[in-house]
Design a protein around this motif. Structure first.
Motif, PDB file in Angstrom:
ATOM      1  N   ALA A  57       0.704  -1.284   0.214  1.00 29.86           N
ATOM      2  CA  ALA A  57       0.104   0.072  -0.038  1.00 29.86           C
ATOM      3  C   ALA A  57       0.921   1.111  -0.200  1.00 29.86           C
ATOM      4  O   ALA A  57       0.481   2.268  -0.726  1.00 29.86           O
ATOM      5  CB  ALA A  57      -1.069   0.066   0.960  1.00 29.86           C
ATOM      6  N   ALA A  58       2.034   1.232   0.910  1.00 34.36           N
ATOM      7  CA  ALA A  58       2.843   2.429   0.813  1.00 34.36           C
ATOM      8  C   ALA A  58       3.578   2.540  -0.480  1.00 34.36           C
ATOM      9  O   ALA A  58       3.781   3.684  -0.958  1.00 34.36           O
ATOM     10  CB  ALA A  58       3.843   2.184   1.886  1.00 34.36           C
ATOM     11  N   LYS A  59       3.912   1.483  -1.172  1.00 34.30           N
ATOM     12  CA  LYS A  59       4.470   1.547  -2.429  1.00 34.30           C
ATOM     13  C   LYS A  59       3.647   1.796  -3.546  1.00 34.30           C
ATOM     14  O   LYS A  59       4.240   2.772  -4.652  1.00 34.30           O
ATOM     15  CB  LYS A  59       5.246   0.410  -2.737  1.00 34.30           C
ATOM     16  N   LEU A  84      -3.829   3.187   6.913  1.00 30.09           N
ATOM     17  CA  LEU A  84      -4.240   4.361   7.174  1.00 30.09           C
ATOM     18  C   LEU A  84      -3.444   5.490   7.816  1.00 30.09           C
ATOM     19  O   LEU A  84      -3.480   6.699   7.658  1.00 30.09           O
ATOM     20  CB  LEU A  84      -5.749   4.326   7.844  1.00 30.09           C
ATOM     21  N   ALA A  85      -2.762   4.782   8.942  1.00 32.50           N
ATOM     22  CA  ALA A  85      -1.944   5.741   9.629  1.00 32.50           C
ATOM     23  C   ALA A  85      -0.668   6.248   8.812  1.00 32.50           C
ATOM     24  O   ALA A  85      -0.343   7.303   8.899  1.00 32.50           O
ATOM     25  CB  ALA A  85      -1.523   4.917  10.877  1.00 32.50           C
ATOM     26  N   ASP A  89      -1.830  11.572   1.805  1.00 29.54           N
ATOM     27  CA  ASP A  89      -3.311  12.015   1.698  1.00 29.54           C
ATOM     28  C   ASP A  89      -3.657  12.154  -0.067  1.00 29.54           C
ATOM     29  O   ASP A  89      -2.460  12.800  -0.700  1.00 29.54           O
ATOM     30  CB  ASP A  89      -3.357  13.533   2.176  1.00 29.54           C
ATOM     31  N   PRO A  90      -4.539  11.749  -0.445  1.00 26.39           N
ATOM     32  CA  PRO A  90      -5.763  11.063   0.352  1.00 26.39           C
ATOM     33  C   PRO A  90      -5.195   9.627   0.804  1.00 26.39           C
ATOM     34  O   PRO A  90      -4.723   9.189  -0.267  1.00 26.39           O
ATOM     35  CB  PRO A  90      -7.021  11.434  -0.681  1.00 26.39           C
ATOM     36  N   PRO A  91      -5.970   9.132   1.725  1.00 26.53           N
ATOM     37  CA  PRO A  91      -5.583   7.843   1.953  1.00 26.53           C
ATOM     38  C   PRO A  91      -6.539   6.869   1.158  1.00 26.53           C
ATOM     39  O   PRO A  91      -7.558   7.437   0.564  1.00 26.53           O
ATOM     40  CB  PRO A  91      -5.946   7.844   3.726  1.00 26.53           C
ATOM     41  N   GLY A 113     -10.793   2.163  10.917  1.00 23.57           N
ATOM     42  CA  GLY A 113     -10.926   3.151   9.741  1.00 23.57           C
ATOM     43  C   GLY A 113     -11.451   2.607   8.383  1.00 23.57           C
ATOM     44  O   GLY A 113     -11.465   3.356   7.578  1.00 23.57           O
ATOM     45  N   ALA A 114     -11.780   1.193   8.320  1.00 25.67           N
ATOM     46  CA  ALA A 114     -12.344   0.819   7.304  1.00 25.67           C
ATOM     47  C   ALA A 114     -13.516   1.526   6.626  1.00 25.67           C
ATOM     48  O   ALA A 114     -14.454   1.855   7.332  1.00 25.67           O
ATOM     49  CB  ALA A 114     -12.318  -0.793   7.132  1.00 25.67           C
TER      50      ALA A 114
END
Length: 235
Positions: A57-59, A84-85, A89-91, A113-114
């Motif tokens: 997700a980060a990549k 999410l943390a 932006d935007p997540p 946060g889902a």
């Protein structure tokens, strides 16, 4: 949730980038094949566990994450929280996939946060519609089912994770919060309160900012956990 209707419309024609997370190879492969065959969808990665999902997700910075809940090691709940943390932006919007519609793991994911959840036995059309809806800002897909889950598990929720009080909200923000928690759409809430849909969105966005919430799902959870809305009540 902070984007305007125009912003949502502006991204409507853009390809939806999806990350698929499931520890079962056949399930994951089927989801990937379905999404790749759908117009307007792009699979940017697939992960077999939560830790891999966080890294991918980060990549890849997906728009939507299809997140399995019950996985060995890092669960879907923890992966949701970490994605999410750490997201820019935007997540991404996280759509939880589960085998059971009343699952305490799903409730935990909503608190993390889902944006919503979907049963794994949902048909292809419903899954694609759910991805599109979540991407477009409709954070609760099948709100009636989600409300039933929230009602079931707020009774046994951990009080140490109690949300902040509602004293900071205006009376109108409280009204909007109640209606959203009952599963009404923004348009339905607007009709009920005799205000515009844009005004409902504004009140909801301000409510989320004041309460430090990241998704519409969390709004529903807070409404039940604070007792503002009670199981079995009416809108």
């Amino acid at each position: 949730m902070t984007g305007s209707h125009d912003a949502t419309a502006a991204t409507a024609d853009r390809v939806i980038r999806v990350l698929v997370v499931d520890d079962q190879f056949l399930v994951r492969s089927g989801l990937v094949a379905l999404l790749r065959a759908a117009p307007g969808m792009e699979v940017v990665g697939e992960a077999a566990d939560g830790a891999e999902a966080v890294a991918l997700a980060a990549k890849s910075r997906p728009d939507v994450v299809l997140m399995d809940i019950r996985m060995p090691g890092t669960t879907g709940i923890e992966a949701t929280r970490r994605i999410l943390a750490e997201a820019a932006d935007p997540p991404p919007r996280i759509l939880v996939l589960t085998t059971f519609d009343l699952d305490e793991y799903v409730y935990g994911a909503l608190r993390a946060g889902a944006s919503g959840f979907l049963l794994k036995d949902a048909g292809p059309e419903r899954l694609l519609a759910a991805v599109t809806a979540v991407h477009g800002g409709d954070s609760l897909f099948a709100p009636a089912v989600t409300r039933r889950l929230v009602e079931a598990f707020t009774r046994v929720a951990d009080p140490s994770g109690a949300p902040p009080g509602l004293d900071a909200l205006t009376s109108r923000e409280v009204e909007v919060l109640k209606l959203v928690a009952r599963g009404l759409t923004n348009a339905e809430a607007a009709d009920r309160l005799f205000i515009s849909e844009a005004t409902v969105k504004t009140h909801l966005n301000r409510t989320m900012t004041k309460l430090g919430l990241a998704s519409r799902a969390q709004v529903v959870v807070v409404a039940y956990e604070t007792g503002l809305v009670t199981p079995g009540g009416t809108a």
